[in-house]
Design a protein around this motif. Structure first.
Motif: not given
Length: 195
Positions: A27-45, A137-144
């Motif tokens: 499904t990689a070709e039809v699924i994309c991340l918003s900038e904020e979702e990409k930020k969350l993915f990066d913050l987690l890693n 948002n990414a930062v708020e989610g990660m903090v919590g």
């Protein structure tokens, strides 16, 4: 400051499963991340890196599930911390089996099986979620999540999650909700940013 609730995941012990590789259409070709979702993915890693843990690979299939769930929650779930059904629940408004996920975890497959049901993911999925009175948002989610005694261990493989070797991660942010799905089955996917 918005009101933030971190939704608890189940916390009982289970056997670690060996990683498996997903087969079938991607499904990689039809699924994309918003900038904020990409930020969350990066913050987690990035957070995992501070704990000397390897990054969790991106999964388009788990992201498909995450994005479907945050939209379902935003549109059809009435947030109530004391309600019977917590935010791991799914409405009857989509092409999935609806379910009421309760805090006593009587039906964990209600959550665990959604990746297979929705995206053809080969393994079970494990979700963390949060709700805010503002916009998720990414930062708020990660903090919590980092402060949460039930979410932080899942992210950094502590406690009952110590033997889990996460091979895939999907993220979704929409409206008041943010969710992250973790899986043991590999789903090699290229990260695509939505245009």
């Amino acid at each position: 400051m918005p009101y933030i609730i971190i939704i608890s995941v189940f916390s009982w012990f289970f056997e670690a499963q060996p990683p498996v590789t997903i087969t079938g259409p991607s499904t990689a070709e039809v699924i994309c991340l918003s900038e904020e979702e990409k930020k969350l993915f990066d913050l987690l890693n990035d957070y995992r890196k501070t704990k000397k843990l390897s990054p969790i690979p991106y999964s388009a299939k788990l992201t498909q599930v995450a994005q479907a769930h945050v939209k379902d929650l935003h549109q059809y779930y009435e947030f109530d911390p004391g309600g019977d059904c917590n935010p791991h629940s799914w409405s009857d408004q989509g092409e999935w089996k609806p379910c009421c996920y309760t805090n006593d975890h009587q039906d964990p497959d209600c959550m665990w099986d959604k990746p297979r049901e929705i995206a053809g993911y080969e393994g079970k999925g494990y979700e963390i979620a949060y709700w805010t009175s503002g916009t998720a948002n990414a930062v708020e989610g990660m903090v919590g999540w980092k402060k949460s005694p039930s979410h932080n261990p899942l992210i950094i493989n502590k406690g009952i999650w110590e033997k889990m070797n996460w091979q895939a991660m999907g993220v979704g942010l929409y409206g008041n909700y943010g969710v992250v799905w973790f899986g043991l089955a590999a789903d090699p996917s290229e990260v695509r940013i939505c245009e």
